[in-house]
Design an enzyme around this catalytic site. Sequence first.
Site, PDB file in Angstrom:
ATOM      1  N   GLY A  72       0.785  -1.233   0.000  1.00  0.00           N
ATOM      2  CA  GLY A  72       0.000   0.000   0.000  1.00  0.00           C
ATOM      3  C   GLY A  72       0.813   1.278   0.000  1.00  0.00           C
ATOM      4  O   GLY A  72       0.326   2.321   0.442  1.00  0.00           O
ATOM      5  N   SER A  73       2.049   1.231  -0.518  1.00  0.00           N
ATOM      6  CA  SER A  73       2.854   2.457  -0.526  1.00  0.00           C
ATOM      7  C   SER A  73       2.256   3.503  -1.461  1.00  0.00           C
ATOM      8  O   SER A  73       2.308   4.707  -1.176  1.00  0.00           O
ATOM      9  CB  SER A  73       4.306   2.157  -0.907  1.00  0.00           C
ATOM     10  N   ASN A  74       1.667   3.071  -2.563  1.00  0.00           N
ATOM     11  CA  ASN A  74       0.994   4.024  -3.448  1.00  0.00           C
ATOM     12  C   ASN A  74      -0.286   4.569  -2.802  1.00  0.00           C
ATOM     13  O   ASN A  74      -0.637   5.737  -2.982  1.00  0.00           O
ATOM     14  CB  ASN A  74       0.672   3.375  -4.794  1.00  0.00           C
ATOM     15  N   HIS A 116      -5.888  -8.062  -9.384  1.00  0.00           N
ATOM     16  CA  HIS A 116      -7.059  -8.794  -9.886  1.00  0.00           C
ATOM     17  C   HIS A 116      -7.507  -8.086 -11.155  1.00  0.00           C
ATOM     18  O   HIS A 116      -7.670  -6.857 -11.159  1.00  0.00           O
ATOM     19  CB  HIS A 116      -8.181  -8.800  -8.840  1.00  0.00           C
ATOM     20  N   ASN A 167      -5.785   2.919 -13.199  1.00  0.00           N
ATOM     21  CA  ASN A 167      -4.832   1.916 -12.732  1.00  0.00           C
ATOM     22  C   ASN A 167      -3.412   2.364 -13.010  1.00  0.00           C
ATOM     23  O   ASN A 167      -3.127   2.994 -14.033  1.00  0.00           O
ATOM     24  CB  ASN A 167      -5.089   0.584 -13.461  1.00  0.00           C
ATOM     25  N   HIS A 193       0.317   1.056 -13.942  1.00  0.00           N
ATOM     26  CA  HIS A 193       0.959  -0.123 -14.534  1.00  0.00           C
ATOM     27  C   HIS A 193       2.409   0.205 -14.873  1.00  0.00           C
ATOM     28  O   HIS A 193       2.678   1.256 -15.490  1.00  0.00           O
ATOM     29  CB  HIS A 193       0.212  -0.547 -15.807  1.00  0.00           C
ATOM     30  N   ASP A 253      -4.688  -3.394 -19.416  1.00  0.00           N
ATOM     31  CA  ASP A 253      -3.660  -2.353 -19.548  1.00  0.00           C
ATOM     32  C   ASP A 253      -3.695  -1.645 -20.901  1.00  0.00           C
ATOM     33  O   ASP A 253      -2.687  -1.098 -21.345  1.00  0.00           O
ATOM     34  CB  ASP A 253      -2.259  -2.926 -19.276  1.00  0.00           C
TER      35      ASP A 253
END
Length: 225
Positions: free
Chosen positions: A19-21, A115, A134, A136, A176
């Site tokens: 969870g650093s982001n 997921h 998201n 990536h 993506d």
Amino acid sequence: MTDQKQSPCRILVMASGNGSNFQALINAVASGVIPNSKIVRLIVNRSKAYATTRADQAGIPWEYFNLISNGFLPKGEKDEAKVAEARAKYDAALATKVLELEERPELIVLAGWMHVFSAPFLEPVEKLGLKVINLHPALPGAYDGAGAIERAFSDFKAGKATRTGIMVHYVILKVDRGDPIMVQEIEWKGEDLPQLEERIHSYEHELIVKATAKVVGEILEARGQ
């Protein structure tokens, strides 16, 4: 109507690990770098995700919701059809959970969410106007899916590439391949894989914050139209 225009943009974060982001997003919301916004909830799909500790420290409610633990897929099931059916049911249930929240989010940020969503999740949230973005670790159109950094490193070693990058993009059914929001190129400096991974991850916090701020700004601006 005025209150609605001025109220904070409601953000839901999904994460699977450290969870650093997520922490970078918490800090950016608190400091106003992400303008007029509020993280209303964290959802994790791994029971030991440290992101939940970060949520507790920040006073953000969180929930654990897992494909196997919540009964959608028997542990060890290998039948592809049964797995696909279970994933679709899980995605539909997760969409319902998100859309029925008292503070329904306007933006969903996937910050290390391991997921891949199918139509039963993406279609209902899109229909009600929620944006899903998201992070990536690859450039648009390159190294889609898992193991992106490892595959880029293999190409570096083979002399097939000299650069990779990171991007934040909108989430669509094709993994993506949604429209990029922000992209950053990263050159290979000859380092080994662990050092490359560390350097790439060091850029992620800033990019996910900038891209989230950009999308939040667009959401807030659209309220006035």
